[in-house]
Design an enzyme around this catalytic site. Structure first.
Site, PDB file in Angstrom:
ATOM      1  N   GLU A 107      -8.950   2.108  -1.810  1.00  0.00           N
ATOM      2  CA  GLU A 107      -9.720   1.818  -0.587  1.00  0.00           C
ATOM      3  C   GLU A 107     -10.460   3.047  -0.077  1.00  0.00           C
ATOM      4  O   GLU A 107      -9.935   4.168  -0.129  1.00  0.00           O
ATOM      5  CB  GLU A 107      -8.717   1.333   0.469  1.00  0.00           C
ATOM      6  CG  GLU A 107      -9.318   1.015   1.814  1.00  0.00           C
ATOM      7  CD  GLU A 107      -8.244   0.555   2.794  1.00  0.00           C
ATOM      8  OE1 GLU A 107      -7.172   0.088   2.346  1.00  0.00           O
ATOM      9  OE2 GLU A 107      -8.465   0.679   3.999  1.00  0.00           O
TER      10      GLU A 107
ATOM     11  N   ASP B  36      -5.073   3.936  -0.082  1.00  0.00           N
ATOM     12  CA  ASP B  36      -6.205   4.180   0.822  1.00  0.00           C
ATOM     13  C   ASP B  36      -6.549   5.661   0.807  1.00  0.00           C
ATOM     14  O   ASP B  36      -5.736   6.499   1.202  1.00  0.00           O
ATOM     15  CB  ASP B  36      -5.793   3.738   2.241  1.00  0.00           C
ATOM     16  CG  ASP B  36      -6.956   3.692   3.217  1.00  0.00           C
ATOM     17  OD1 ASP B  36      -8.028   4.226   2.889  1.00  0.00           O
ATOM     18  OD2 ASP B  36      -6.771   3.118   4.313  1.00  0.00           O
TER      19      ASP B  36
ATOM     20  N   TYR C 124      -3.005  11.455   6.146  1.00  0.00           N
ATOM     21  CA  TYR C 124      -3.303  10.115   6.625  1.00  0.00           C
ATOM     22  C   TYR C 124      -2.290   9.111   6.073  1.00  0.00           C
ATOM     23  O   TYR C 124      -1.994   9.115   4.873  1.00  0.00           O
ATOM     24  CB  TYR C 124      -4.728   9.656   6.207  1.00  0.00           C
ATOM     25  CG  TYR C 124      -4.818   8.171   6.378  1.00  0.00           C
ATOM     26  CD1 TYR C 124      -4.918   7.638   7.654  1.00  0.00           C
ATOM     27  CD2 TYR C 124      -4.633   7.302   5.307  1.00  0.00           C
ATOM     28  CE1 TYR C 124      -4.865   6.273   7.853  1.00  0.00           C
ATOM     29  CE2 TYR C 124      -4.570   5.934   5.492  1.00  0.00           C
ATOM     30  CZ  TYR C 124      -4.696   5.432   6.778  1.00  0.00           C
ATOM     31  OH  TYR C 124      -4.606   4.081   6.972  1.00  0.00           O
TER      32      TYR C 124
ATOM     33  N   GLU D  87      -4.277  -7.502   5.162  1.00  0.00           N
ATOM     34  CA  GLU D  87      -3.420  -6.365   5.512  1.00  0.00           C
ATOM     35  C   GLU D  87      -2.516  -6.776   6.676  1.00  0.00           C
ATOM     36  O   GLU D  87      -2.982  -7.368   7.655  1.00  0.00           O
ATOM     37  CB  GLU D  87      -4.261  -5.151   5.928  1.00  0.00           C
ATOM     38  CG  GLU D  87      -3.417  -3.934   6.271  1.00  0.00           C
ATOM     39  CD  GLU D  87      -4.251  -2.713   6.659  1.00  0.00           C
ATOM     40  OE1 GLU D  87      -5.456  -2.871   6.948  1.00  0.00           O
ATOM     41  OE2 GLU D  87      -3.691  -1.607   6.677  1.00  0.00           O
TER      42      GLU D  87
ATOM     43  N   HIS E 180      -9.034   6.832   2.515  1.00  0.00           N
ATOM     44  CA  HIS E 180      -9.496   7.055   3.888  1.00  0.00           C
ATOM     45  C   HIS E 180     -10.746   7.925   4.000  1.00  0.00           C
ATOM     46  O   HIS E 180     -10.798   8.890   4.779  1.00  0.00           O
ATOM     47  CB  HIS E 180      -8.347   7.622   4.750  1.00  0.00           C
ATOM     48  CG  HIS E 180      -8.311   7.011   6.120  1.00  0.00           C
ATOM     49  ND1 HIS E 180      -8.831   7.632   7.222  1.00  0.00           N
ATOM     50  CD2 HIS E 180      -7.855   5.816   6.547  1.00  0.00           C
ATOM     51  CE1 HIS E 180      -8.668   6.850   8.279  1.00  0.00           C
ATOM     52  NE2 HIS E 180      -8.087   5.741   7.901  1.00  0.00           N
TER      53      HIS E 180
ATOM     54  N   ARG F 122     -13.676  -5.248   3.398  1.00  0.00           N
ATOM     55  CA  ARG F 122     -12.532  -5.072   4.305  1.00  0.00           C
ATOM     56  C   ARG F 122     -12.873  -5.288   5.773  1.00  0.00           C
ATOM     57  O   ARG F 122     -12.116  -4.880   6.654  1.00  0.00           O
ATOM     58  CB  ARG F 122     -12.007  -3.637   4.145  1.00  0.00           C
ATOM     59  CG  ARG F 122     -11.455  -3.310   2.804  1.00  0.00           C
ATOM     60  CD  ARG F 122      -9.952  -3.292   2.776  1.00  0.00           C
ATOM     61  NE  ARG F 122      -9.385  -2.390   3.754  1.00  0.00           N
ATOM     62  CZ  ARG F 122      -8.372  -2.739   4.555  1.00  0.00           C
ATOM     63  NH1 ARG F 122      -7.845  -3.934   4.496  1.00  0.00           N
ATOM     64  NH2 ARG F 122      -7.889  -1.867   5.429  1.00  0.00           N
TER      65      ARG F 122
ATOM     66  N   GLU G 136     -13.693  -1.400   6.440  1.00  0.00           N
ATOM     67  CA  GLU G 136     -12.989  -1.565   7.721  1.00  0.00           C
ATOM     68  C   GLU G 136     -13.776  -1.008   8.898  1.00  0.00           C
ATOM     69  O   GLU G 136     -13.586  -1.429  10.028  1.00  0.00           O
ATOM     70  CB  GLU G 136     -11.579  -0.954   7.665  1.00  0.00           C
ATOM     71  CG  GLU G 136     -11.558   0.558   7.582  1.00  0.00           C
ATOM     72  CD  GLU G 136     -10.142   1.132   7.459  1.00  0.00           C
ATOM     73  OE1 GLU G 136      -9.301   0.535   6.774  1.00  0.00           O
ATOM     74  OE2 GLU G 136      -9.900   2.185   8.065  1.00  0.00           O
TER      75      GLU G 136
ATOM     76  N   ARG H 233       0.854  -1.185   0.000  1.00  0.00           N
ATOM     77  CA  ARG H 233       0.000   0.000   0.000  1.00  0.00           C
ATOM     78  C   ARG H 233       0.888   1.231   0.000  1.00  0.00           C
ATOM     79  O   ARG H 233       1.768   1.350   0.864  1.00  0.00           O
ATOM     80  CB  ARG H 233      -0.889  -0.003   1.245  1.00  0.00           C
ATOM     81  CG  ARG H 233      -1.916   1.100   1.242  1.00  0.00           C
ATOM     82  CD  ARG H 233      -2.654   1.177   2.564  1.00  0.00           C
ATOM     83  NE  ARG H 233      -1.948   2.028   3.519  1.00  0.00           N
ATOM     84  CZ  ARG H 233      -2.512   2.562   4.602  1.00  0.00           C
ATOM     85  NH1 ARG H 233      -3.784   2.301   4.894  1.00  0.00           N
ATOM     86  NH2 ARG H 233      -1.815   3.315   5.427  1.00  0.00           N
TER      87      ARG H 233
ATOM     88  N   TRP I  37     -11.703  12.187   8.848  1.00  0.00           N
ATOM     89  CA  TRP I  37     -10.259  11.926   8.975  1.00  0.00           C
ATOM     90  C   TRP I  37      -9.897  10.695   8.180  1.00  0.00           C
ATOM     91  O   TRP I  37     -10.569   9.717   8.122  1.00  0.00           O
ATOM     92  CB  TRP I  37      -9.860  11.697  10.435  1.00  0.00           C
ATOM     93  CG  TRP I  37      -8.422  11.295  10.494  1.00  0.00           C
ATOM     94  CD1 TRP I  37      -7.329  12.072  10.231  1.00  0.00           C
ATOM     95  CD2 TRP I  37      -7.910   9.984  10.765  1.00  0.00           C
ATOM     96  NE1 TRP I  37      -6.182  11.322  10.319  1.00  0.00           N
ATOM     97  CE2 TRP I  37      -6.521  10.045  10.636  1.00  0.00           C
ATOM     98  CE3 TRP I  37      -8.531   8.771  11.088  1.00  0.00           C
ATOM     99  CZ2 TRP I  37      -5.696   8.937  10.846  1.00  0.00           C
ATOM    100  CZ3 TRP I  37      -7.731   7.660  11.289  1.00  0.00           C
ATOM    101  CH2 TRP I  37      -6.314   7.750  11.181  1.00  0.00           C
TER     102      TRP I  37
HETATM  103  C1  CS2 Z   1      -6.534   2.007   7.946  1.00  0.00           C
HETATM  104  C2  CS2 Z   1      -6.170   2.176   9.349  1.00  0.00           C
HETATM  105  O1  CS2 Z   1      -5.158   0.179   7.747  1.00  0.00           O
HETATM  106  C3  CS2 Z   1      -5.999   0.864   7.191  1.00  0.00           C
HETATM  107  O2  CS2 Z   1      -6.417   0.679   6.081  1.00  0.00           O
HETATM  108  O3  CS2 Z   1      -7.418   2.783   7.293  1.00  0.00           O
HETATM  109  O4  CS2 Z   1      -4.887   2.698   9.452  1.00  0.00           O
HETATM  110  C4  CS2 Z   1      -7.133   2.955  10.204  1.00  0.00           C
HETATM  111  O5  CS2 Z   1      -7.026   4.320   9.985  1.00  0.00           O
HETATM  112  C5  CS2 Z   1      -6.864   2.661  11.650  1.00  0.00           C
HETATM  113  O6  CS2 Z   1      -6.844   1.293  11.831  1.00  0.00           O
HETATM  114  C6  CS2 Z   1      -7.905   3.263  12.535  1.00  0.00           C
HETATM  115  O7  CS2 Z   1      -7.815   2.709  13.791  1.00  0.00           O
HETATM  116 MG    MG Z   2      -8.025   1.784   5.503  1.00  0.00          MG
END
Ligand code: CS2
Ligand code: MG
Length: 407
Positions: A241, A215, A163, A344, A217, A288, A267, A151, A407
């Protein structure tokens, strides 16, 4: 009817070997212990309290072998269904009971799930660089560790924080210690100007074979997401993602109409119900959901079963806040589930590997859960006790005008 074993204790261990983890320990009359991950990043104590006050007392005296019945009891019995705190708590119980069933039968959990359908589980890790040259170095370093899927996240000119990237070369950790969240400034236009070129540079650098992931996010509008998907088409991502906050899933139809860049979402989902239309309308390619936050092995398998019908594959969440116990559980599912694509694996600080002694292993781009009975992870409680909980939060984000954004 033969006399069954009985749950005699359910204890919650909160430990912070570099970051916070919440772990449930279930003990049976016959002296077996099962471990379940209950870590919910930035809201750890809410799950610890839910488990201690509202779940542990209900478990005492129950038959640990009745995993599905206990799941139904906790899910339906709460009346207030779903949500991350409830589902993480149920997930922890589920993991601990599968661990106990494995130890009772002397089998690794993947054998109880039908046995391996593959030899090992493909994994991806993170490469981060504040600028593109640093990102390329980071990708190279992960390739040298054997990763076949990486990633890639990079800083954005004009933004002080982004991020998935730290300014220092040191590894990235999303949660920051302290009693209030760090406030970051976010500018989507700046990101969209920079990200496609940065990812194209990575593709040029690595050639066609390495799987690249990215990602976003949850930060884009549907139209921005569609444009990004189009712009990345040539980069040939393994997945893009969390392009939009997926509370409103209809918007993904617009994204889908405009790009064939594979999409991965889920996620932050806690149940099959949040995945349902994304899967049945084929709005995503990868789901995810995390074994911890989506109700454990029992529920992740239901999500996998629905996804299999629609040729959607699993690519579960596995950052540093998903503990080695949950990673083990995810790998047992991965080894035994046909439509499991990739896991992951962000990795952990060395101390975390000491606190959670695990049978799972990484080699040459792949993970394997190991063949120890149960999940194959034991928490060193004495060591864990040396690292008490420390308040830590995920950052929050504001636009340049000061208004809150995702975020
Ligand atoms: C994430 C994480 O791994 C990922 O894809 O988006 O880093 C996520 O932000 C954190 O697990 C939040 O706790
Ligand atoms: Mg993520």
């Amino acid at each position: 009817m033969s006399k069954h074993d009985t749950i005699v204790a359910a204890d919650v261990v909160v430990t912070s070997p570099g970051r916070n983890f919440v772990t449930l320990k279930i003990t049976t009359e016959q002296g077996l212990t099962g471990w379940g991950d209950a870590t919910l990043n930035g809201r750890e104590l809410a799950v610890a309290t839910y488990l201690r006050d509202h779940v542990a007392p209900l478990l005492i005296g129950r038959d640990p072998a009745r995993i599905e019945d206990t799941w139904q009891y906790l899910y339906r019995g709460a009346y207030w269904r779903r949500g991350p705190v409830t589902m993480t708590s149920i997930g922890a119980v589920d993991l601990a009971l599968w661990d106990i069933k494995g130890k009772t039968t002397g089998q690794p959990v993947h054998q109880l799930l039908g046995g391996p359908v593959r030899d090992r589980v493909l994994s991806y890790t993170h490469a981060t660089g504040w600028d593109v040259p640093q990102l390329l170095d980071s990708v190279d370093a992960q390739r040298e560790r054997g990763f076949r899927a990486v990633r890639a996240q990079t800083g954005v000119p004009g933004l002080d924080t982004v991020y998935g990237v730290s300014r220092e070369a040191a590894g990235y950790e999303p949660a920051g210690r302290g009693t209030t969240p760090v406030e970051e400034v976010w500018d989507t236009a700046a990101y969209l100007r920079h990200a496609p070129g940065a990812l194209a540079a990575v593709r040029d650098h690595v050639g066609p074979e390495l799987h690249l992931l990215h990602d976003a996010h949850h930060r884009l509008t549907p139209n921005e997401a569609a444009r990004l998907g189009q712009a990345l088409q040539e980069v040939d991502l393994f997945w893009l993602e969390d392009v939009t906050p997926a509370e409103n899933q209809e918007v993904l139809r617009h994204v889908r109409r405009h790009t064939t860049t594979p999409l991965a979402i889920g996620e932050v989902f806690n149940t099959v119900w949040e995945c349902q239309s994304l899967i049945t309308e084929q709005l995503i390619d990868y789901v995810r959901t995390c074994v911890t936050h989506a109700g454990g092995i029992s529920h992740l398998r239901r999500i996998a079963a629905l996804a299999e019908v629609w040729q959607v594959r699993l690519g579960p969440h596995g950052p540093s806040d998903v503990s080695p116990v949950a990673l083990a559980a995810s790998l047992h599912v991965g080894l035994s589930t046909p439509n499991f694509a990739i896991q992951e694996y962000m990795g952990y600080e060395p101390l975390v590997h000491e606190v959670f002694r695990h049978d799972w292993s990484y080699a040459d781009g792949y993970l394997h859960p190991g063949d120890a009975p149960g999940l194959g992870v034991e928490l060193d409680e004495t060591l864990a006790a040396r690292f008490p909980y420390e308040p830590a939060y995920l950052p929050v984000a504001r636009r340049r005008d000061g208004s809150m954004t995702d975020w």
